[in-house]
Scaffold this active site. Sequence first.
Site, PDB file in Angstrom:
ATOM      1  N   LYS A 108     -15.644 -26.859 -15.342  1.00 23.86           N
ATOM      2  CA  LYS A 108     -16.787 -26.145 -14.740  1.00 23.86           C
ATOM      3  C   LYS A 108     -16.875 -26.583 -13.290  1.00 23.86           C
ATOM      4  O   LYS A 108     -16.419 -27.672 -12.931  1.00 23.86           O
ATOM      5  CB  LYS A 108     -18.080 -26.527 -15.469  1.00 23.86           C
ATOM      6  CG  LYS A 108     -19.211 -25.540 -15.275  1.00 23.86           C
ATOM      7  CD  LYS A 108     -19.145 -24.384 -16.254  1.00 23.86           C
ATOM      8  CE  LYS A 108     -20.161 -23.321 -15.924  1.00 23.86           C
ATOM      9  NZ  LYS A 108     -20.202 -22.256 -16.926  1.00 23.86           N
ATOM     10  N   ASP A 158     -20.394 -17.670 -13.115  1.00 25.47           N
ATOM     11  CA  ASP A 158     -21.543 -18.208 -13.865  1.00 25.47           C
ATOM     12  C   ASP A 158     -22.760 -17.817 -13.026  1.00 25.47           C
ATOM     13  O   ASP A 158     -22.671 -16.854 -12.238  1.00 25.47           O
ATOM     14  CB  ASP A 158     -21.416 -19.735 -14.037  1.00 25.47           C
ATOM     15  CG  ASP A 158     -22.449 -20.318 -15.001  1.00 25.47           C
ATOM     16  OD1 ASP A 158     -22.303 -20.149 -16.223  1.00 25.47           O
ATOM     17  OD2 ASP A 158     -23.440 -20.944 -14.541  1.00 25.47           O
TER      18      ASP A 158
HETATM   19  P1  NDP Z   1     -26.756 -14.613 -13.182  1.00 24.76           P
HETATM   20  O1  NDP Z   1     -26.756 -15.345 -11.907  1.00 24.76           O
HETATM   21  O2  NDP Z   1     -26.141 -13.279 -13.265  1.00 24.76           O
HETATM   22  O3  NDP Z   1     -28.258 -14.480 -13.722  1.00 24.76           O
HETATM   23  C1  NDP Z   1     -29.038 -15.611 -13.952  1.00 24.76           C
HETATM   24  C2  NDP Z   1     -30.442 -15.155 -14.301  1.00 24.76           C
HETATM   25  O4  NDP Z   1     -31.212 -16.276 -14.721  1.00 24.76           O
HETATM   26  C3  NDP Z   1     -31.168 -14.552 -13.117  1.00 24.76           C
HETATM   27  O5  NDP Z   1     -32.090 -13.609 -13.585  1.00 24.76           O
HETATM   28  C4  NDP Z   1     -31.871 -15.774 -12.525  1.00 24.76           C
HETATM   29  O6  NDP Z   1     -33.015 -15.442 -11.760  1.00 24.76           O
HETATM   30  C5  NDP Z   1     -32.261 -16.515 -13.769  1.00 24.76           C
HETATM   31  N1  NDP Z   1     -32.328 -17.966 -13.482  1.00 24.76           N
HETATM   32  C6  NDP Z   1     -31.305 -18.738 -13.030  1.00 24.76           C
HETATM   33  N2  NDP Z   1     -31.722 -20.001 -12.849  1.00 24.76           N
HETATM   34  C7  NDP Z   1     -33.027 -20.000 -13.174  1.00 24.76           C
HETATM   35  C8  NDP Z   1     -34.011 -21.009 -13.199  1.00 24.76           C
HETATM   36  N3  NDP Z   1     -33.733 -22.271 -12.844  1.00 24.76           N
HETATM   37  N4  NDP Z   1     -35.257 -20.648 -13.608  1.00 24.76           N
HETATM   38  C9  NDP Z   1     -35.555 -19.372 -13.983  1.00 24.76           C
HETATM   39  N5  NDP Z   1     -34.638 -18.372 -13.980  1.00 24.76           N
HETATM   40  C10 NDP Z   1     -33.403 -18.683 -13.585  1.00 24.76           C
HETATM   41  O7  NDP Z   1     -26.095 -15.624 -14.245  1.00 24.76           O
HETATM   42  P2  NDP Z   1     -25.500 -15.299 -15.690  1.00 24.76           P
HETATM   43  O8  NDP Z   1     -26.243 -14.182 -16.317  1.00 24.76           O
HETATM   44  O9  NDP Z   1     -24.044 -15.232 -15.554  1.00 24.76           O
HETATM   45  O10 NDP Z   1     -25.822 -16.667 -16.459  1.00 24.76           O
HETATM   46  C11 NDP Z   1     -27.009 -16.858 -17.232  1.00 24.76           C
HETATM   47  C12 NDP Z   1     -26.782 -17.994 -18.214  1.00 24.76           C
HETATM   48  O11 NDP Z   1     -25.682 -17.651 -19.081  1.00 24.76           O
HETATM   49  C13 NDP Z   1     -26.415 -19.347 -17.604  1.00 24.76           C
HETATM   50  O12 NDP Z   1     -26.958 -20.377 -18.404  1.00 24.76           O
HETATM   51  C14 NDP Z   1     -24.903 -19.368 -17.713  1.00 24.76           C
HETATM   52  O13 NDP Z   1     -24.380 -20.685 -17.725  1.00 24.76           O
HETATM   53  C15 NDP Z   1     -24.719 -18.701 -19.067  1.00 24.76           C
HETATM   54  N6  NDP Z   1     -23.394 -18.159 -19.314  1.00 24.76           N
HETATM   55  C16 NDP Z   1     -22.855 -17.200 -18.480  1.00 24.76           C
HETATM   56  C17 NDP Z   1     -21.603 -16.689 -18.741  1.00 24.76           C
HETATM   57  C18 NDP Z   1     -21.020 -15.576 -17.948  1.00 24.76           C
HETATM   58  O14 NDP Z   1     -19.979 -15.052 -18.359  1.00 24.76           O
HETATM   59  N7  NDP Z   1     -21.614 -15.157 -16.853  1.00 24.76           N
HETATM   60  C19 NDP Z   1     -20.792 -17.227 -19.854  1.00 24.76           C
HETATM   61  C20 NDP Z   1     -21.487 -18.143 -20.717  1.00 24.76           C
HETATM   62  C21 NDP Z   1     -22.719 -18.599 -20.418  1.00 24.76           C
HETATM   63  P3  NDP Z   1     -32.946 -15.608 -10.165  1.00 24.76           P
HETATM   64  O15 NDP Z   1     -31.955 -14.605  -9.704  1.00 24.76           O
HETATM   65  O16 NDP Z   1     -34.337 -15.327  -9.719  1.00 24.76           O
HETATM   66  O17 NDP Z   1     -32.523 -17.039  -9.912  1.00 24.76           O
END
Ligand code: NDP
Length: 452
Positions: free
Chosen positions: A126, A166
Amino acid sequence: MSTFVEEVMAWVKAKNPAEPEFHQAVEEVVESLDIVLERNPEYRKARIVERIIEPERVIMFRVPWLDDNGDVQVNRGFRIEMNSAIGPYKGGLRFHPTVNLGILKFLAYEQVFKNSLTTLPMGGGKGGSDFDPKGKSDNEVMKFCQSFMSELFRHIGPNTDVPAGDIGVGGREIGFLFGQYKKLRNEFTGVLTGKGLNWGGSLIRPEATGYGAVYFAAEMLGTRGETLEGKVCLVSGSGNVAQFTTEKINELGGKVVTLSDSSGYIYDEAGIDSEKLAFVMDLKNVRRGRIKEYADKYNVPFTPIEPKADYNPLWDHKADCAFPSATQNEINANDAQNLLKNGVYVVSEGANMPTVPEGVNLFVDKGILYGPGKAANAGGVATSGLEMSQNSLRYSWSREEVDQKLHGIMKAIHKSCVDAAEEYGCPGNYVNGSNIAGFIKVAEAMMDQGTV
Ligand code: NDP
């Protein structure tokens, strides 16, 4: 807690101070392993548990770049190469201001077991940076990505380490990172996944994590003879995972009533149908706006985040299923209690480690269908593995082919969790099932490869 777990945790905390998320992730896995170690004393002797906890390599570097005003900005870059026993390091890059060494070590550690569960030959890694893409111009994001890759490129490669996206790293960032890698190496290889479709990407990769989390929920429901049809679902986040979780829930006849971002959440009792989801996708992926705009457009309630509150009201609505899809520790013990109180009996984690340990214990003790992230969200990395296979073959599979393979992998992951839980005396416990099944494959490979 057994003596072994206590000893390991004391050692981990002493060696990795001030990394609470890493301690949390390690403890959850090690607690599941007591019985495995009892049955396989050779793992203890070879100190497999301790070796898996220690990253094979940690790279930390300066990322200087020029912003649009011509001012110099300095961020920190990381890559944690955690374990390569069953394949090249594989895992995403996170760009978010909260990124630090401990958070990336927790994510890399989880990734080792997750990748093992996918049935594909991928080790765990990661990386990322404390860079915040929010509010930056495309030009600034490009400058940052180029500077980041100018160091990272020497450590990665299609047979060594293959990063992906991510939080904060989507198609735009992968494009800039890939372009810089190609320029520096003078070669076109599958060194990143999540690439654009016309330059080596795979169909369904953007959808895969969300779709996979929903397939996993459907499999869990299947053990009780139920489906997602008619189920009311709470989804957090509004990024990649949340969007495609919503899409697949709709397709399978469920109804999503919430989405959020780091400013707050919306509640739409009528359900976020495909037209409203298209609005969210444009808002988040193109206009890069805030979720509050959804509330303004569709005239539904928006609740801002209250940083001092001891619970998140998003998790306090009547529902059947919850799909946390934002970030780690977003469901605290009060939230877990609220979910149970409101009738939620399926939790499928799209995010990594979104539930605090007390919450996990509540779900497990209540016997609800609780799919931990390392199993439920493994569809993303599994499809990255499929992208790597297509790159090696110099061939592209159709949307249907990839989706079918993804579905098959999620079924296989579900089955191995169920089987491992059964075999080790805790039927229905997906936490132990996923930890044990993921661990054994890596442990066996490490035993075969000697003390390296
Ligand atoms: P994105 O950046 O596309 O979206 C993240 C979302 O979560 C946004 O809506 C963001 O809001 C919100 N968010 C992020 N950090 C915070 C925080 N500290 N508090 C509140 N809201 C938060 O990321 P992904 O959708 O790719 O990832 C989401 C989760 O899924 C993560 O935990 C990631 O590790 C996990 N994941 C992702 C994978 C992938 O293929 N993308 C694979 C496996 C797991 P804002 O924009 O306002 O920050």
